[in-house]
Enzyme design. Structure first.
Site, PDB file in Angstrom:
ATOM      1  N   LYS A  38      -4.552   3.247  -0.914  1.00  0.00           N
ATOM      2  CA  LYS A  38      -4.493   2.636   0.410  1.00  0.00           C
ATOM      3  C   LYS A  38      -3.049   2.191   0.652  1.00  0.00           C
ATOM      4  O   LYS A  38      -2.399   1.684  -0.268  1.00  0.00           O
ATOM      5  CB  LYS A  38      -5.440   1.425   0.447  1.00  0.00           C
ATOM      6  CG  LYS A  38      -5.577   0.779   1.822  1.00  0.00           C
ATOM      7  CD  LYS A  38      -6.619  -0.346   1.799  1.00  0.00           C
ATOM      8  CE  LYS A  38      -6.847  -0.942   3.185  1.00  0.00           C
ATOM      9  NZ  LYS A  38      -7.876  -2.011   3.179  1.00  0.00           N
ATOM     10  N   SER A  91     -11.401  -1.795   6.788  1.00  0.00           N
ATOM     11  CA  SER A  91     -10.078  -1.290   7.042  1.00  0.00           C
ATOM     12  C   SER A  91      -9.635  -0.150   6.139  1.00  0.00           C
ATOM     13  O   SER A  91      -8.681   0.549   6.462  1.00  0.00           O
ATOM     14  CB  SER A  91      -9.082  -2.449   6.899  1.00  0.00           C
ATOM     15  OG  SER A  91      -9.023  -2.877   5.553  1.00  0.00           O
ATOM     16  N   SER A 137     -13.988  -4.481   3.775  1.00  0.00           N
ATOM     17  CA  SER A 137     -13.107  -3.329   4.015  1.00  0.00           C
ATOM     18  C   SER A 137     -13.181  -2.206   2.990  1.00  0.00           C
ATOM     19  O   SER A 137     -12.615  -1.139   3.208  1.00  0.00           O
ATOM     20  CB  SER A 137     -11.663  -3.797   4.137  1.00  0.00           C
ATOM     21  OG  SER A 137     -11.440  -4.357   5.408  1.00  0.00           O
TER      22      SER A 137
END
Lengths: 485, 95, 477
Positions: free
Chosen positions: A76, A151, A175
């Site tokens: 990420k 997210s 997330s």
């Protein structure tokens, strides 16, 4: 090759049926062919990947390889990666080349993983649909007109489309779990303090925790074993021994275990298709010998409001360092110091980030601190005590991860509050600091449904074991979105 | 709590965020809605509850007093918007 | 109307650690800009603070020395504001729960009665960096080397009533932190900085007046002058029918005045909240007792002991314990010489006089305590007279060797051979028959003259006691 799990690929690598270089090239090729339709990656790092794969192959040849040596993964874009752009999905950091590695990145590199690139995300991890990214929304591989969740939406979309066997994610209010649910993956948010936060760009420090997003519980166990552990650079990291989570998978006996179903997680607002899939999963656990009881988490309804005070308060302060002075975006021709701050931050941050900074600034400001921030901290304790009471009666808590399956892109973008309610079942876990896992348990209308398992502190291994037991009975985790087989 | 456009401007100034003149009404609307939502918290009496700042009941670990970081100015300033003679430059700071 | 000043002080003491409070960067003074600012000090994305044990230990040490409560649980908070020398946009400091609370310090202001000053709290925090305003094309340069340096902010109650009391408190605190080796106390380098809250009220009134905060007080003299100026200014304003604005004022030493800092366009709102990156600091009894075990003898106790054990006057004891180094020097000199009174006499007279003249510290004295002890021993064993000792000391200070070497080289050894002294006495008596007559006629005063002549004849080396004895014997015999 890409339909295999890490466990399977690892066996292939050791048996020399495939090399890390071949594997890495295969996934890089899939990224370049398929990612333009998904927008899951912010950066792809082929040179570094090829070099790391070569090094992994040498370790494999020398017999010096661990279970992750030579396995490609994606990070990420919230984890700092030395020499590679670390944007956090924001214009603010579009030019930021991190001068160091996050502890998680460092540990996984030492374990021999090969980084393919950095994945797209909601800006500064604030969002549940991956639509707040400066680099544009990510599409869900199951239906490209729908969101992947957020997210960690880029990580989830990349793994679901088999552009990478696994990816790292971070979870502040859901997330990891919510995008894993919406993309049909297994994602774990570990116990707070289990994984170091050093080098993870902070959103809300007392809630943030990173974890793996993979296709199976076994793969998540392999990744967590490498990621977890005490880090002297993080004061909130815990000195707690790290077991071999994969070796423990089979030790978790479902028979005799008590599973609690919080009645608050099965009420209004839960999509009937999601409810049906979750019921079927409960039936599987019953068949495996689990004892299923109804429980109550009475303060559940207050988790989202509490979170939307605590998280913005912390973020308003955490994001003050982005001021255009030492790194990151700086506005053109500042007229004076105030102008430098206001325009660099005004132009560098997107609307959702600005909303949260302003809410956080407001709830901490003189005259409002007690009514909002302190009130939220008191509720946080009540929410956390709900779980403590529940775990006196049950071994694990089970429910849906998200109230619905993936929704269409743009559907909730204009209404922050509707978006906030996507995390209604995941947020309380972060407030309490507990571990929780989402695993795929069916399809509703052709879209994946996520099942959430919540454990007591440091029961990360038990959650992985329970998910693994389910995945031996079912094949939902083996499903690949049409077009990506 | 309903926020006016002036409230929004005041908060934005405190947070050093430029808000375009045309955007203030929108922010006032959104922030007011969020605050109204979080005010559900008032439904529970928490007078007797100790605030919880941290999920775990752990205590601060203390680090030994040793210099472990050397000079990495060149690496750190490689990502800086504006530096000169080793200093970060900003518009003049007025005392 | 008679006015009374009310003063409270906030002192920032830089703690004597090798590394910063939350990072492993060096705290050494004077490095090239930004070479001692690591990723944590710069507030780069993703970095986290970890607390330095030594900073905690030093805070506890000071707390114990002022008889304060050491809080078993203290919490770091964030003080949020934007400033270029504050990299994270917040300062990590202790707010609601400081590590030290409720201590006291006894002061002895010059010409006034002793007074106990309450120290409300002392809390740990990180220092900010520095803005340099020299010209960078109309911009300021930021050096963050100092960012993250550990500070202990020590806050008094509004107990002080004059500039002299404020200075007495600060000097006392300054001596204490250096005694404890909690700080080097270097004011030029900013290791000991003070802000003063000043207000005035009609004498006898309970209610406090509106206060102003004075900044930039970086020497004891500035503290005194700034507070004096500010008290007069406030009285003048009030007597003129005006009101005092609560504000921060900067002392300008060149103009000798305080002036308002440009009033901010907004009120400060620091939005303190507990720092979620740091956990509560919990200190157990064992930690606190271990620190207590490292406490040196404190200045007040040492002063009392000096007076008691060495038979010194209160004044002598006070002077000799003004700094730990001086007191250590004195005690070593006593050990080396075996004579406390003479040691005090030399340290306070010759040593401090010479140091003062040359602007040197006691640690740089060319005559160390062992050398001084050697000199005093030669007085005690009658090798030299006290008078000649001065001359020997000066040679020693000039680097001509120890007392024995100087005495031998200059032939200053006292004459104790009674034969030699008798010879000198006889010569002087023979040369001064008139004075001998006068003495015998009952005029005792001439005795001094005759002793002087004998000393002159022996170049001051004759033992004065022996000279007296022999002379009297001869005159009366």
């Amino acid at each position: 090759m890409h339909s295999k799990t890490i466990a399977e690929l690892s066996a292939d690598l050791r048996a020399r049926r495939v090399s890390s270089l071949e594997l890495t090239r295969h996934f890089l090729d899939r990224v370049s062919r398929l990612d333009p339709g998904l927008n899951a990656f912010v950066s792809v790092t082929p040179e570094q990947a090829i070099a790391a794969a070569g090094a992994a192959d040498r370790r494999l040849a020398a017999g010096d390889a661990g279970p992750l040596t030579g396995i490609p993964i994606a990070h990420k874009d919230l984890f700092c990666t030395r020499g590679v752009k670390t944007s956090c999905g924001s214009r603010m950091l579009d030019n930021f080349i991190a001068p160091y590695d996050a502890t998680v990145v460092e540990r996984l590199s030492q374990a021999g993983v090969v980084m393919l690139g950095k994945t797209n995300m909601d800006e500064f991890a604030m969002g549940s649909s991956n639509e707040t990214s400066w680099y544009g929304p990510v599409c869900n591989p199951w239906d490209r007109a729908r969101v992947p969740g957020g997210s960690s939406g880029g990580s989830a979309a990349a793994v679901a489309a088999r552009l990478a066997p696994a990816a790292t994610g971070t979870d502040t209010g859901g997330s990891i779990r919510q995008p894993a649910a919406l993309c049909g993956l297994t994602g774990l948010k570990p116990t707070y303090g289990r994984v170091s936060r050093y080098g993870m760009i902070a959103f809300a420090s007392s809630l943030d925790q990173s974890g793996p997003i993979a296709t199976s519980a076994e793969d998540a166990a392999l990744l967590l074993t490498a990621m977890a552990g005490f880090d002297p650079r993080d004061s909130t990291s815990l000195e707690h021994p790290v077991p071999d989570y994969r070796a423990q998978l089979d030790e978790t006996a479902v028979a005799g275990l008590t599973i609690g179903l919080p009645r608050e997680y099965f009420g209004d607002g839960l999509d009937p298709g999601v409810a049906r899939a979750v019921e079927e999963a409960i039936a599987v656990y019953r068949r495996l010998g689990a004892n299923v009881v109804e429980i109550s988490l009475p303060n559940s309804a207050l988790a989202v409001p509490t979170y939307y005070v605590v998280a913005p308060a912390e973020c308003s302060s955490n994001l003050s360092r982005f001021d255009g002075v030492r790194f990151g975006y700086r506005c053109d021709e500042p007229r004076n110091l105030l102008d430098l701050y206001e325009r660099s931050r005004g132009e560098g941050f997107g609307a959702e980030v600005k909303r949260r900074i302003m809410i956080g600034t407001y709830v901490l400001s003189a005259g409002y601190y007690d009514a909002y921030y302190l009130k939220a901290q008191r509720l946080r304790r009540l929410i956390s005590e709900d779980f403590r009471r529940a775990f006196a009666e049950v071994d694990v808590i089970l429910g849906p991860t998200a109230p619905t399956t993936a929704f269409p892109l743009g559907a909730k973008q204009d209404d922050p509050l509707t978006m906030y309610l996507c995390d209604i079942y995941t947020i309380a876990v972060n407030l309490a600091g507990l571990p929780a896992l989402s695993l795929p348990c069916g399809l509703a209308g052709g879209l994946p449904v996520g099942l959430q398992l919540i454990g007591d502190y440091f029961d990360d291994g038990r959650l992985l074991g329970l998910a693994h037991a389910y995945q031996r009975e079912t094949d939902w985790h083996r499903r690949i979105p049409p077009g990506y087989e | 709590m309903s926020l006016s456009e002036d409230d929004v401007k005041r908060i934005a100034r405190l947070a050093r965020l430029e808000i375009g003149a045309g955007d203030a009404p929108r922010y006032a609307h959104d922030l007011s809605a969020i605050l109204a939502f979080v005010e559900q918290m008032g439904a529970v009496d928490t007078a007797a509850v100790t605030p919880m700042a941290h999920p775990l009941d752990a205590v601060q670990r203390l680090r030994e007093d040793a210099v472990t970081e050397g000079d990495a100015r060149a690496a750190f300033q490689a990502v800086a918007p504006r530096v000169e003679r080793g200093l970060y430059l900003v518009p003049r700071v007025i005392e | 109307m008679e006015w009374e000043a009310v003063i409270g002080l906030e002192t920032h003491v830089q703690l004597l650690t090798k590394s910063k409070i939350f990072s492993g960067a060096s705290t050494a003074y004077g490095a090239e800009p930004n070479t001692q600012a690591c990723a944590v000090d710069l507030g780069l994305p993703g970095v986290l603070p970890v607390l330095n044990r030594e900073a905690v230990r030093l805070a506890v040490k000071l707390g114990l020395a002022i008889g304060a409560t050491i809080q078993p649980r203290s919490v770091f908070a964030r003080k949020n504001y934007f400033y270029p020398d504050l990299p994270k946009g917040y300062q990590i400091s202790q707010y609601e729960l400081p590590i030290v609370s409720d201590g006291r310090l006894e002061i002895l202001p010059e010409g006034a009665a002793a007074k106990t000053v309450t120290i409300v709290r002392a809390h740990l925090e990180e220092d900010a960096g520095k803005s340099l305003h020299e010209d960078f094309h109309g911009m300021s340069g930021i050096d963050l080397n100092r960012a993250g340096t550990p500070l202990l902010e020590i806050v008094t109650a509004p107990d002080l009533r004059s500039a002299a009391e404020a200075v007495a408190y600060l000097k006392k605190l300054h001596t204490l932190v250096r005694y404890l080796e909690v700080s080097d106390g270097n004011m030029q380098e900013g290791s000991f900085r003070c802000d003063a809250n000043v207000s005035v009220r009609p004498r006898g009134h309970e209610k406090l007046g509106t206060r102003t905060e004075l900044k930039n007080l970086n020497s004891f003299r500035f503290v005194e002058r700034a507070i004096e100026f500010e008290i007069e200014r406030q009285i003048e304003v009030l007597e003129g029918g005006g009101t005092i604005a609560q504000e921060t004022r900067l002392y300008d030493p060149d103009r000798h005045e305080t002036r308002s800092m440009r009033s901010k366009e907004e009120a400060y709102d620091y939005r303190y909240f507990p720092d979620p990156d740091l956990l509560p600091v919990v200190l157990d009894e064992a930690f606190i007792e271990a620190v207590r075990g490292t406490l040196p003898e404190l200045p007040d106790a040492r002063r009392e002991r000096f007076a008691r054990d060495y038979g010194l006057s209160a004044y002598e004891a006070e002077v000799l314990t003004a700094s730990r180094e001086l007191a250590d020097y004195y005690e070593e000199a006593v050990r080396a010489s075996g004579n406390a009174k003479l040691s005090a006499h030399f340290v306070m007279g010759d040593i401090l006089g010479a140091l003062n003249k040359e602007g040197r510290e006691i640690s740089a004295a060319p005559v160390g305590p062992a050398l001084l002890g050697g000199l005093i021993r030669r007085i005690d064993d009658n090798t030299i007279s006290g008078k000649l000792a001065k001359q020997v000391f000066e040679s020693m200070w000039a680097g001509e060797g120890d007392a024995d070497a100087v005495i031998a080289k200059k032939g200053l050894r006292q004459i104790t051979d009674s034969g030699a002294i008798e010879q000198a006495v006889d010569q002087v008596l023979a040369a001064n028959p008139q004075q001998v007559e006068q003495f015998r006629a009952g005029k005792d005063k001439v005795l001094g003259f005759l002793v002087g002549q004998i000393m002159k004849a022996t170049q001051g080396k004759a033992n004065p006691a022996q000279v007296n004895e022999l002379l009297l014997k001869k005159l009366k015999g």
